[in-house]
Design a protein around this motif. Structure first.
Motif, short mmCIF file in Angstrom:
data_model
loop_
_atom_site.label_atom_id
_atom_site.label_comp_id
_atom_site.label_asym_id
_atom_site.label_seq_id
_atom_site.Cartn_x
_atom_site.Cartn_y
_atom_site.Cartn_z
N SER A 34 -9.72 9.12 -4.64
CA SER A 34 -9.53 9.23 -6.57
C SER A 34 -8.58 8.33 -6.93
CB SER A 34 -8.75 10.57 -6.99
OG SER A 34 -7.58 10.82 -5.62
N LEU A 35 -7.77 7.37 -6.17
CA LEU A 35 -6.80 6.60 -6.05
C LEU A 35 -7.83 5.13 -6.89
CD1 LEU A 35 -3.73 5.80 -7.19
CD2 LEU A 35 -4.06 4.43 -4.56
N PHE A 36 -8.19 5.03 -5.68
CA PHE A 36 -9.23 4.15 -5.66
C PHE A 36 -10.07 4.61 -7.29
CE2 PHE A 36 -14.06 2.45 -4.86
CZ PHE A 36 -13.17 0.92 -4.80
N TRP A 37 -10.67 5.47 -7.76
CA TRP A 37 -11.61 5.32 -8.36
C TRP A 37 -11.12 5.35 -9.82
CZ3 TRP A 37 -15.99 5.29 -7.20
CH2 TRP A 37 -16.61 5.44 -5.33
N ILE A 38 -9.38 5.01 -10.24
CA ILE A 38 -8.71 6.13 -10.92
C ILE A 38 -9.13 4.19 -10.75
CG2 ILE A 38 -7.04 6.41 -12.17
CD1 ILE A 38 -6.91 9.33 -10.20
N ALA A 39 -7.61 3.82 -9.96
CA ALA A 39 -7.35 2.44 -10.29
C ALA A 39 -8.60 1.49 -10.94
CB ALA A 39 -7.14 1.62 -9.05
N ASN A 40 -10.16 1.62 -10.29
CA ASN A 40 -10.95 0.60 -11.29
C ASN A 40 -11.50 1.04 -12.44
OD1 ASN A 40 -11.51 -0.97 -8.78
ND2 ASN A 40 -11.65 0.69 -7.86
N GLY A 41 -11.00 2.62 -12.92
CA GLY A 41 -11.75 2.69 -14.02
C GLY A 41 -10.38 2.07 -14.97
N LEU A 42 -8.71 2.09 -14.63
CA LEU A 42 -8.31 1.44 -15.32
C LEU A 42 -8.69 -0.18 -15.46
CD1 LEU A 42 -5.13 2.91 -14.01
CD2 LEU A 42 -5.97 3.51 -15.99
N LEU A 43 -9.18 -0.66 -13.95
CA LEU A 43 -9.28 -2.09 -14.21
C LEU A 43 -10.85 -2.76 -14.99
CD1 LEU A 43 -8.77 -4.54 -12.42
CD2 LEU A 43 -10.95 -3.60 -11.77
N ILE A 44 -11.35 -1.59 -15.25
CA ILE A 44 -12.64 -1.85 -16.99
C ILE A 44 -12.09 -2.00 -17.80
CG2 ILE A 44 -14.95 -0.91 -17.38
CD1 ILE A 44 -15.70 0.21 -14.72
N ALA A 45 -11.34 -0.94 -17.94
CA ALA A 45 -10.88 -0.82 -19.37
C ALA A 45 -10.19 -1.92 -19.61
CB ALA A 45 -9.97 0.57 -19.79
N ALA A 46 -9.02 -2.46 -18.41
CA ALA A 46 -8.34 -3.87 -18.98
C ALA A 46 -8.75 -4.95 -19.05
CB ALA A 46 -7.16 -3.82 -17.68
N ALA A 47 -10.21 -4.97 -18.31
CA ALA A 47 -10.89 -5.90 -18.69
C ALA A 47 -11.23 -6.27 -19.29
CB ALA A 47 -12.07 -5.84 -17.94
N LEU A 48 -12.00 -5.11 -19.92
CA LEU A 48 -12.96 -4.97 -21.55
C LEU A 48 -11.68 -5.58 -23.33
CD1 LEU A 48 -15.26 -2.08 -21.48
CD2 LEU A 48 -15.82 -4.55 -21.21
#
Lengths: 271, 191
Positions: free
Chosen positions: A83-97
């Motif tokens: 789940s850490l992988f999915w959460i970290a990537n979710g945060l990544l989209i948020a950070a990029a946007l």
């Protein structure tokens, strides 16, 4: 009839006696453990067996079979990613946007910077011990390590594709002046480059700490690349150069993936 | 397991990956059987390798007649029997006897090595069993096979397997109980 009955009684008695004897000396027999050969020796046996595997009649059919196995396995791997992988990537989209929308950062630089991070983070999943958990152990009875590793890389790569398309499309909706083709090019180039490097990396080194080092190096490089004058230079480079670089990296990735599938991973470490 | 048959099909179609999966799945089981049969790690490694090569060479003759694991064990049992009759075995067993004698010389074994000592006793006791009895005991006790399966693997009938097990386990019980009693005498302090 009587003889048969006697025989049956004798058999039953023997069965009981065997059971009793097993119980009597069982704890002593348990002490007779086995010292198994190491991984390298097992690989030597597998290598010795390879020349005796029946010769494939149709090479393309075998390649297709291998690809099907990896794709099937990749589908299962989705459910085993942490789940850490999915959460970290979710945060990544948020950070990029939010970087582009709130802080008015250059969208092309942002895409270029974030493109390989998903892949680098995904390597942690790829390098996790293959014997961690029963599910993985069960899979090792159906697929070999190369297939499991390549299928994990496929999940990571596929997810990167989705995540970056989402970012590109979202930014495209907010900024009409953004060139989608240019965005894709700025994403594809570092992504294919890092994917090729990752495949080279996972086939040779299996230490998780090296990923942290990779992440730090990429963040430093991307920090440098995000400077306005560098971005300007990068944007002025001809599109053909990006396309060529991406094509070369893609060919290298495919070559490396086939190599891993055929030769194995530990083989390369030992030779 | 249905996966085994699927893997065999893939091997027949030329998949080295399937061969690797199948080998890894059974490697330890076969190695353990061979090791307990011959009692020597190096020889067990070589024999296990030869068994798996034999398996892959004969894979075309496996036609889903029975469980793949039974077929594999049959090859392992026969290969060990061939080795038993070979001159290689006679040479190695002489060396093993020498090593065994050296181990037995150490009469004052500290308590922490007691378990190792019991292991050696079991190993020696198992090695004294006649070949067929040893096969039956190993397959039954360490590989949890049913008597019918042992009969199939060793190519004999159920009654013979029962008789071998009965005799083999009986001998082991006598040998091991005697060994443990000797050990207890050694470790009991004198007053």
């Amino acid at each position: 009839m009587k003889k048969r009955k006697l025989h049956h009684t004798f058999d039953k008695n023997v069965d009981h006696q065997i059971e009793d004897l097993e119980q009597e000396i069982g704890s002593l027999l348990d002490e007779y453990d086995v010292e198994y050969p190491g991984e390298e020796q097992i690989i030597m046996t597998i290598d010795a067996m390879k020349p005796y595997v029946p010769v494939r009649k149709n090479k393309w059919r075998t390649v297709l079979r291998g690809m099907t196995a990896i794709t099937k396995q990749a589908y299962q791997e989705i459910f085993y990613m942490s789940s850490l992988f999915w959460i970290a990537n979710g945060l990544l989209i948020a950070a990029a946007l939010s970087g582009v929308l709130l802080m008015k950062a250059d969208p092309y630089a942002m895409v270029m910077m974030f493109a390989p991070i998903t892949t680098i983070m995904g390597l942690i999943e790829v390098l996790k011990s293959r014997n961690a958990g029963m599910a993985e152990l069960e899979m090792s009875y159906k697929y070999n390590f190369q297939e499991i590793m390549l299928s994990k890389m496929l999940v990571v790569g596929g997810f990167n594709l989705v995540i970056n398309l989402l970012i590109t499309l979202s930014l495209g909706m907010f900024y009409q002046e953004i060139l989608i083709a240019k965005m894709l090019l700025f994403w594809i180039t570092p992504f294919t480059f890092i994917a090729a490097l990752s495949l080279l990396f996972v086939s040779r080194y299996r230490q998780i700490y090296a990923i942290t080092a990779g992440m730090v190096i990429w963040l430093t490089v991307s920090g440098y690349l995000s400077q306005p004058q560098i971005i300007e230079k990068l944007e002025s480079l001809p599109a053909e150069l990006y396309v060529t670089a991406s094509a070369v990296a893609l060919i290298l990735s495919l070559f490396k993936a086939v190599h891993i599938y055929k030769r194995g991973v530990l083989y390369e470490v030992n030779h | 397991m249905p996966e085994d048959e699927q893997l065999v099909k893939e091997i027949l179609a030329g998949s080295q990956a399937a061969m690797e999966v199948l080998t890894r799945k059974y490697y330890k089981q076969i190695f353990a059987y061979v090791y307990r049969k011959v009692g020597n790690k190096e020889t067990a490694y070589d024999l296990t390798q030869e068994i798996f090569i034999k398996v892959i060479q004969r894979i075309q003759s496996y036609s889903n007649k029975g469980k793949f694991s039974s077929w594999l064990y049959t090859i392992a049992v026969n290969h060990c029997r061939d080795y038993w009759r070979s001159s290689d075995f006679k040479q190695t067993s002489k060396l093993a006897e020498l090593n065994e004698a050296l181990v037995c010389d150490k009469s004052h074994v500290p308590y922490i090595f007691e378990r190792k000592e019991i292991r050696e006793q079991v190993k020696t006791a198992v090695s004294t069993l006649p070949e067929h009895q040893r096969e039956a005991v190993l397959l039954k006790y360490f590989h949890h096979m049913k008597i019918k399966e042992i009969a199939d693997v060793t190519e004999t009938n159920v009654s013979t397997v029962k008789s071998r097990l009965h005799q083999g386990l009986g001998k082991l019980a006598k040998l091991l109980k005697r060994g443990v009693e000797d050990e207890e005498e050694k470790t009991t302090p004198y007053f």
